[in-house]
Write a protein that holds these residues in place. Structure first.
Motif, PDB file in Angstrom:
ATOM      1  N   LYS A  79       8.968  -1.794  24.321  1.00 37.86           N
ATOM      2  CA  LYS A  79       8.293  -2.690  25.077  1.00 37.86           C
ATOM      3  C   LYS A  79       7.948  -4.184  24.657  1.00 37.86           C
ATOM      4  O   LYS A  79       7.471  -3.217  23.066  1.00 37.86           O
ATOM      5  CB  LYS A  79       6.987  -2.078  25.730  1.00 37.86           C
ATOM      6  N   SER A  80       7.307  -4.571  24.499  1.00 40.90           N
ATOM      7  CA  SER A  80       7.761  -5.859  24.029  1.00 40.90           C
ATOM      8  C   SER A  80       5.932  -6.149  23.494  1.00 40.90           C
ATOM      9  O   SER A  80       4.859  -5.641  24.302  1.00 40.90           O
ATOM     10  CB  SER A  80       8.206  -7.500  24.293  1.00 40.90           C
ATOM     11  N   ILE A  81       5.814  -6.819  22.694  1.00 52.67           N
ATOM     12  CA  ILE A  81       4.485  -7.491  22.978  1.00 52.67           C
ATOM     13  C   ILE A  81       4.061  -8.976  23.059  1.00 52.67           C
ATOM     14  O   ILE A  81       4.964  -9.955  22.796  1.00 52.67           O
ATOM     15  CB  ILE A  81       3.502  -7.289  21.423  1.00 52.67           C
ATOM     16  N   SER A  82       3.165  -9.272  23.870  1.00 49.78           N
ATOM     17  CA  SER A  82       2.522 -10.486  24.859  1.00 49.78           C
ATOM     18  C   SER A  82       1.154 -10.852  23.535  1.00 49.78           C
ATOM     19  O   SER A  82       0.390 -10.079  23.308  1.00 49.78           O
ATOM     20  CB  SER A  82       2.240 -10.334  26.069  1.00 49.78           C
ATOM     21  N   GLY A  83       1.034 -12.439  23.878  1.00 52.32           N
ATOM     22  CA  GLY A  83       0.199 -13.256  22.894  1.00 52.32           C
ATOM     23  C   GLY A  83      -0.444 -14.008  23.651  1.00 52.32           C
ATOM     24  O   GLY A  83       0.664 -15.305  23.422  1.00 52.32           O
ATOM     25  N   SER A 101       3.601  -4.477  30.177  1.00 53.80           N
ATOM     26  CA  SER A 101       3.924  -2.836  31.060  1.00 53.80           C
ATOM     27  C   SER A 101       5.261  -2.566  30.957  1.00 53.80           C
ATOM     28  O   SER A 101       6.030  -1.237  31.226  1.00 53.80           O
ATOM     29  CB  SER A 101       3.484  -2.450  32.452  1.00 53.80           C
ATOM     30  N   THR A 102       6.912  -3.150  31.176  1.00 52.34           N
ATOM     31  CA  THR A 102       7.949  -2.508  31.949  1.00 52.34           C
ATOM     32  C   THR A 102       8.483  -3.629  30.151  1.00 52.34           C
ATOM     33  O   THR A 102       8.421  -4.195  29.653  1.00 52.34           O
ATOM     34  CB  THR A 102       8.070  -3.014  32.486  1.00 52.34           C
ATOM     35  N   ILE A 103       9.474  -2.438  29.719  1.00 50.61           N
ATOM     36  CA  ILE A 103      11.112  -3.053  28.942  1.00 50.61           C
ATOM     37  C   ILE A 103      11.769  -4.305  29.364  1.00 50.61           C
ATOM     38  O   ILE A 103      12.345  -4.549  30.120  1.00 50.61           O
ATOM     39  CB  ILE A 103      11.414  -1.486  28.569  1.00 50.61           C
ATOM     40  N   ALA A 104      11.672  -5.237  28.442  1.00 47.42           N
ATOM     41  CA  ALA A 104      12.154  -6.408  28.589  1.00 47.42           C
ATOM     42  C   ALA A 104      14.039  -6.488  28.052  1.00 47.42           C
ATOM     43  O   ALA A 104      14.078  -5.480  27.059  1.00 47.42           O
ATOM     44  CB  ALA A 104      11.931  -7.696  28.397  1.00 47.42           C
ATOM     45  N   LEU A 105      14.380  -6.967  28.326  1.00 46.73           N
ATOM     46  CA  LEU A 105      15.972  -6.845  28.854  1.00 46.73           C
ATOM     47  C   LEU A 105      16.748  -7.747  27.653  1.00 46.73           C
ATOM     48  O   LEU A 105      17.625  -8.559  26.907  1.00 46.73           O
ATOM     49  CB  LEU A 105      16.293  -6.827  29.652  1.00 46.73           C
ATOM     50  N   SER A 106      15.982  -8.345  27.110  1.00 47.84           N
ATOM     51  CA  SER A 106      16.016 -10.202  26.534  1.00 47.84           C
ATOM     52  C   SER A 106      14.867 -10.861  26.261  1.00 47.84           C
ATOM     53  O   SER A 106      13.444 -10.332  26.045  1.00 47.84           O
ATOM     54  CB  SER A 106      16.993 -11.498  27.763  1.00 47.84           C
ATOM     55  N   THR A 107      14.872 -11.791  25.126  1.00 44.20           N
ATOM     56  CA  THR A 107      13.902 -11.884  24.372  1.00 44.20           C
ATOM     57  C   THR A 107      12.931 -13.785  25.128  1.00 44.20           C
ATOM     58  O   THR A 107      12.277 -13.857  25.425  1.00 44.20           O
ATOM     59  CB  THR A 107      14.336 -13.589  23.388  1.00 44.20           C
ATOM     60  N   ARG A 161      22.245 -13.307  35.978  1.00 42.92           N
ATOM     61  CA  ARG A 161      21.522 -12.747  35.085  1.00 42.92           C
ATOM     62  C   ARG A 161      19.793 -13.101  34.730  1.00 42.92           C
ATOM     63  O   ARG A 161      19.525 -12.021  33.968  1.00 42.92           O
ATOM     64  CB  ARG A 161      22.002 -12.981  33.317  1.00 42.92           C
ATOM     65  N   THR A 162      18.770 -13.567  35.664  1.00 48.26           N
ATOM     66  CA  THR A 162      17.675 -13.642  35.216  1.00 48.26           C
ATOM     67  C   THR A 162      17.029 -13.042  36.493  1.00 48.26           C
ATOM     68  O   THR A 162      15.535 -13.303  36.508  1.00 48.26           O
ATOM     69  CB  THR A 162      17.186 -15.337  35.545  1.00 48.26           C
TER      70      THR A 162
END
Length: 251
Positions: A79-83, A101-107, A161-162
């Motif tokens: 899971k990614s970190i937001s800031g 809260s969810t797993i991102a599939l791309s940057t 894709r988005t």
């Protein structure tokens, strides 16, 4: 956490990481928490500095400056970190470091999730300052260090894709179309929100800390934990110290 919420945005990422293990900590987490306490002890002369621009528009203190960033798939659970971080008068007034809260599939998706949180904070601050009769300070531009995210947000064409991030995408796009926010590219080297999303190297951490307006109090007395890594003693040992990079306390 109290220190992070009030005056120490420089430990936001660390507190976010440690908070994930608050219910079942291991010895390694206790050691990490003690390290944070040593860092705070050694850098207790750091403080947020708010300054008046005295009519100098180059200081960028007239309106709130906002920065958004994300670290893609940074956690062990991917899971990614937001800031985000918002500054006014040369110092932070609002900041957040949070695991998505969810797993991102791309940057791009990770950046959009972070951008969505920043956009919501922008809208909240705009409404708050409007009620206070201070709309001239309200933020509008969000600085982002991903060119692809900006292009995707400003391009109304739908891409298959988005589709999985359509809700966040439409929220940001609608905010742009309605003139609520604007996106601006910010190089990673000066992206203040970078300190919210990952553990930085010593020199970069110190540089980000300086850029966000955290300065050292003059003429402070060193604590027993401090050594030469925290500052250089002057004037023959009269307890007058120069500000240093209090990043790695004595073990």
């Amino acid at each position: 956490m109290y220190a992070m919420l009030c005056t120490r945005p420089d430990i936001a990422y660390t507190v976010q990481q440690l908070s994930q293990f608050a219910s079942d900590p291991a010895q390694v987490h206790l050691q990490a928490a003690k390290r944070v306490l040593r860092y705070l002890q050694g850098s207790q002369d750091l403080h947020l500095t708010y300054r008046h621009d005295n009519g100098d528009t180059r200081m960028g203190t007239g309106t709130i400056q906002s920065y958004s960033d994300a670290d893609f798939a940074a956690g062990e659970d991917r899971k990614s970190i937001s800031g985000y971080i918002f500054t006014l008068a040369g110092s932070p007034i609002s900041w957040q470091a949070k695991k998505q809260s969810t797993i991102a599939l791309s940057t791009a998706e990770a950046e959009y999730a972070a951008l969505t949180q920043a956009a919501k904070e922008v809208i909240w601050l705009q409404n708050l300052l409007k009620d206070l009769g201070m709309s001239n300070f309200a933020p509008k531009i969000i600085n982002v260090d991903n060119q692809g995210t900006i292009a995707l947000a400003e391009n109304p064409i739908h891409h298959a894709r988005t589709k999985h991030l359509d809700v966040q995408l439409q929220f940001v796009r609608n905010s742009i179309e309605n003139g609520i926010i604007e996106l601006k590219y910010c190089p990673t080297d000066v992206m203040l929100a970078d300190i919210m999303t990952k553990a930085l190297a010593k020199e970069k951490h110190a540089r980000m800390r300086m850029l966000m307006g955290m300065n050292c109090l003059a003429n402070t007395t060193p604590s027993p934990f401090e050594d030469v890594r925290f500052g250089k003693q002057r004037n023959g040992g009269n307890n007058e110290w120069e500000c240093g990079n209090a990043l790695y306390p004595a073990e």
